[in-house]
Design a protein around this motif. Structure first.
Motif, PDB file in Angstrom:
ATOM      1  N   ASN A 197       0.855  -1.181   0.000  1.00  0.00           N
ATOM      2  CA  ASN A 197       0.000   0.000   0.000  1.00  0.00           C
ATOM      3  C   ASN A 197       0.894   1.235   0.000  1.00  0.00           C
ATOM      4  OD1 ASN A 197      -1.825   2.064   0.482  1.00  0.00           O
ATOM      5  ND2 ASN A 197      -2.813   1.070   2.233  1.00  0.00           N
ATOM      6  N   LEU A 198       0.789   2.065  -1.013  1.00  0.00           N
ATOM      7  CA  LEU A 198       1.644   3.237  -1.119  1.00  0.00           C
ATOM      8  C   LEU A 198       1.414   4.247   0.003  1.00  0.00           C
ATOM      9  CD1 LEU A 198       1.592   3.851  -4.979  1.00  0.00           C
ATOM     10  CD2 LEU A 198       3.455   2.908  -3.613  1.00  0.00           C
ATOM     11  N   MET A 199       0.331   4.071   0.740  1.00  0.00           N
ATOM     12  CA  MET A 199       0.103   4.909   1.914  1.00  0.00           C
ATOM     13  C   MET A 199       0.802   4.335   3.145  1.00  0.00           C
ATOM     14  SD  MET A 199      -1.618   7.447   0.774  1.00  0.00           S
ATOM     15  CE  MET A 199      -0.701   7.203  -0.770  1.00  0.00           C
ATOM     16  N   GLY A 200       1.456   3.191   3.001  1.00  0.00           N
ATOM     17  CA  GLY A 200       2.152   2.541   4.108  1.00  0.00           C
ATOM     18  C   GLY A 200       3.549   3.107   4.322  1.00  0.00           C
ATOM     19  N   GLU A 201       4.308   2.394   5.129  1.00  0.00           N
ATOM     20  CA  GLU A 201       5.648   2.859   5.496  1.00  0.00           C
ATOM     21  C   GLU A 201       6.677   2.445   4.446  1.00  0.00           C
ATOM     22  OE1 GLU A 201       6.457   4.817   7.943  1.00  0.00           O
ATOM     23  OE2 GLU A 201       4.377   4.958   8.619  1.00  0.00           O
ATOM     24  N   PHE A 202       7.533   3.373   4.069  1.00  0.00           N
ATOM     25  CA  PHE A 202       8.593   3.094   3.108  1.00  0.00           C
ATOM     26  C   PHE A 202       9.891   2.673   3.797  1.00  0.00           C
ATOM     27  CE2 PHE A 202       5.663   4.397   0.194  1.00  0.00           C
ATOM     28  CZ  PHE A 202       6.120   4.914  -1.013  1.00  0.00           C
TER      29      PHE A 202
END
Length: 270
Positions: A197-202
């Motif tokens: 999920n691109l809204m998650g942590e990188f």
């Protein structure tokens, strides 16, 4: 079948907070793309369907919903100018500057796999016999487990190959039906598919990338979400790394540290 205001607002807010996708002006799209899903599952209304979606602890129903709302048609060698830029600029630069021969590429929002597999073919053709000396494994991620399953199988219809050189089709695919082709085992090993999920942590990425593709994904986001996401991409790119977005997209109007160097191609310069 129409969605009532209360259900639309609840879905809009949930999707925005969890996935960053802006559905504010997508009411008609929601009704059109979810109608068949709702009726096939036996629900009489959006309300009953959404109640079930939000109560589903497995996450499968919301995954299916997001797949229906965001999946676009794609094909091999889409936005071909990006791959020419890789061959002419990005790959010559990085092969001259990477000492450990570990070229790190991320295909973010990879959908059914055409983008990362095209990238594999471009890399194979460009490196030639030198490729065995390099680690060029591509990370390919998407929110939808449904499209990731399709990507892992690597089976595609004839119409997805219209822009791919015929010699590449013969070299990297095996015909398995009258109009279906599957990626070769060797090519399949060049891509690692993961749900993300691109809204998650990188911060899960141990090393930074040299090239990131995130094409035709941010069209679903509003400017504040684009700004925040672009900053995260910037932070996980190596200095001088390249960032590709869709040709119908732009970073104009958002606060970005990227420098544009070609249409829909940006570079981290600091």
């Amino acid at each position: 079948m129409q969605i009532e205001d209360q259900d639309f607002f609840k879905l809009r807010d949930y999707v925005k907070s969890h996935f960053g996708v802006n559905l504010e002006k997508k009411r008609t799209l929601i009704e059109g793309r979810l109608h068949n899903t709702i009726t096939q599952l036996g629900f009489d209304s959006f309300h009953d369907y959404l109640e079930k979606v939000f109560a589903d602890k497995s996450g499968e129903m919301i995954n299916t919903l997001m797949t229906r709302l965001t999946t676009n048609y794609t094909y091999f060698m889409r936005e071909e100018a990006h791959y020419r830029f890789m061959e002419e600029v990005a790959l010559p630069y990085w092969t001259a500057n990477i000492r450990d021969h570990d070229l790190r590429i991320w295909s973010a929002g990879c959908s059914s796999g055409e983008e990362p597999y095209t990238t594999v073919m471009v890399l194979s053709e460009w490196f030639g016999f030198r490729k065995n000396d390099w680690d060029t494994t591509i990370l390919a991620t998407d929110l939808s487990t449904r499209v990731l399953d399709m990507a892992k199988k690597g089976v595609y219809p004839e119409e997805h190959f219209q822009r791919l050189p015929k010699a590449w089709k013969s070299k990297y695919f095996t015909q398995i039906g009258d109009e279906e082709y599957q990626v070769t085992e060797a090519m399949a090993k060049e891509v690692v598919f993961r749900q993300f999920n691109l809204m998650g942590e990188f911060n899960r990425f141990r090393k930074k990338f040299h090239i990131i593709f995130c094409r035709n994904v941010m069209i679903y986001f509003d400017n504040p979400t684009k700004t925040a996401l672009t900053k995260r991409f910037h932070d996980v790119l190596e200095p001088n790394g390249y960032f590709f977005i869709g040709l119908s997209e732009t970073l104009s109007g958002i606060n970005s540290d990227f420098k544009q160097i070609a249409p829909a191609i940006y570079q981290r310069v600091k």
